[in-house]
Design a protein around this motif. Structure first.
Motif, PDB file in Angstrom:
ATOM      1  N   PHE A  92       0.828  -1.206   0.000  1.00  6.38           N
ATOM      2  CA  PHE A  92       0.000   0.000   0.000  1.00  6.38           C
ATOM      3  C   PHE A  92       0.862   1.255   0.000  1.00  6.38           C
ATOM      4  O   PHE A  92       0.582   2.209  -0.733  1.00  6.38           O
ATOM      5  N   LEU A  93       1.898   1.274   0.794  1.00  8.36           N
ATOM      6  CA  LEU A  93       2.762   2.449   0.841  1.00  8.36           C
ATOM      7  C   LEU A  93       3.446   2.672  -0.508  1.00  8.36           C
ATOM      8  O   LEU A  93       3.636   3.815  -0.929  1.00  8.36           O
ATOM      9  N   ALA A  94       3.798   1.595  -1.185  1.00  8.11           N
ATOM     10  CA  ALA A  94       4.401   1.731  -2.511  1.00  8.11           C
ATOM     11  C   ALA A  94       3.400   2.329  -3.501  1.00  8.11           C
ATOM     12  O   ALA A  94       3.744   3.203  -4.304  1.00  8.11           O
ATOM     13  N   VAL A  95       2.134   1.882  -3.436  1.00  6.02           N
ATOM     14  CA  VAL A  95       1.110   2.438  -4.327  1.00  6.02           C
ATOM     15  C   VAL A  95       0.871   3.904  -3.993  1.00  6.02           C
ATOM     16  O   VAL A  95       0.795   4.756  -4.886  1.00  6.02           O
ATOM     17  N   TYR A  96       0.748   4.219  -2.713  1.00  9.32           N
ATOM     18  CA  TYR A  96       0.522   5.611  -2.311  1.00  9.32           C
ATOM     19  C   TYR A  96       1.628   6.515  -2.847  1.00  9.32           C
ATOM     20  O   TYR A  96       1.371   7.608  -3.354  1.00  9.32           O
ATOM     21  N   GLY A  97       2.874   6.047  -2.728  1.00  5.82           N
ATOM     22  CA  GLY A  97       4.001   6.855  -3.186  1.00  5.82           C
ATOM     23  C   GLY A  97       4.003   7.073  -4.685  1.00  5.82           C
ATOM     24  O   GLY A  97       4.432   8.119  -5.169  1.00  5.82           O
ATOM     25  N   GLY A  98       3.503   6.092  -5.440  1.00  9.57           N
ATOM     26  CA  GLY A  98       3.480   6.199  -6.885  1.00  9.57           C
ATOM     27  C   GLY A  98       2.202   6.790  -7.442  1.00  9.57           C
ATOM     28  O   GLY A  98       2.067   6.936  -8.654  1.00  9.57           O
ATOM     29  N   PRO A 172      15.289   8.838   3.398  1.00  5.55           N
ATOM     30  CA  PRO A 172      15.955   8.036   4.429  1.00  5.55           C
ATOM     31  C   PRO A 172      15.239   6.728   4.759  1.00  5.55           C
ATOM     32  O   PRO A 172      15.856   5.805   5.286  1.00  5.55           O
ATOM     33  N   LEU A 173      13.933   6.618   4.465  1.00  9.10           N
ATOM     34  CA  LEU A 173      13.180   5.389   4.726  1.00  9.10           C
ATOM     35  C   LEU A 173      12.604   4.835   3.423  1.00  9.10           C
ATOM     36  O   LEU A 173      11.915   5.557   2.696  1.00  9.10           O
ATOM     37  N   SER A 174      12.877   3.580   3.132  1.00  5.03           N
ATOM     38  CA  SER A 174      12.252   2.932   1.974  1.00  5.03           C
ATOM     39  C   SER A 174      10.810   2.589   2.335  1.00  5.03           C
ATOM     40  O   SER A 174      10.394   2.689   3.493  1.00  5.03           O
TER      41      SER A 174
END
Length: 197
Positions: A92-98, A172-174
């Motif tokens: 979910f965090l990856a989708v939000y970021g993209g 700083p955070l992946s």
């Protein structure tokens, strides 16, 4: 968004960016057409009106999130409850970021859609919430028996839903590190983060 052409995806992405930057009410079809490199009549070839653009942006974004939940649920038997939660958070965090623009449009402009379109999107959102609630109950079954699954799930979304405004995966955070941080806070609070350090 199966069956959607690359040109249509490009139009939706451009519209999402304009809506996110200017607000849905402050964006005209003329501005959208210009940003897409089209005449207004050409833009109307793809969508009948601005509301349809908004609906398609919101639907595509939530459909993607719902699909992720179903994919992780399908693998639930082959993994631990904690790994399941970690995978949901990371993805979910990856989708939000993209999809920063799409997520902002969903959270801020959904209210401008007609009630039936809102209802459809809200149903998809409930699928997403229910998927997270099920993952949390698998990890802590008493959440279900004590009717805490939904409140805890919504608190979790309170932690992650606005990360798109400040989190950058190249920072700083992946995405994975941020997902681990969220999971640590949820499961053990600040003391657990201190122990992990």
């Amino acid at each position: 968004m199966s069956g959607v052409t690359a040109r249509e995806r490009e139009l939706l992405a451009t519209a999402a960016q304009l809506f996110a930057q200017q607000g849905y009410p402050g964006t005209s079809m003329s501005q959208l057409a210009a940003a897409c490199g089209l005449s207004k009549p050409a833009l109307y070839h793809y969508v009948p009106d601005k509301a349809e653009l908004l609906a398609r942006i919101c639907e595509a974004h939530v459909e993607k999130l719902a699909a992720l939940v179903h994919e992780v649920e399908a693998q639930a038997q082959a993994t631990t409850p904690e790994a399941r939660l970690s995978e949901l958070l990371r993805r979910f965090l990856a989708v939000y970021g993209g999809a920063r623009h799409e997520h902002r449009v969903l959270t801020e402009d959904l209210k401008f859609l007609p009630a039936p379109r809102q209802q459809h999107i809200r149903e998809l959102e409930r699928e997403v919430v229910n998927g997270f609630a099920a993952a949390l109950c698998a990890l802590q079954p008493r959440l279900d028996s004590e009717r805490l699954a939904k409140p805890v799930t919504m608190l979790l979304f309170g932690m992650i839903n606005w990360t798109y405004t400040w989190h950058r995966p190249e920072g700083p955070l992946s995405d994975t590190q941020l997902a681990d941080l969220v999971k640590g806070l949820l499961l053990g609070g600040l003391p657990a983060l201190g122990q992990a350090a």
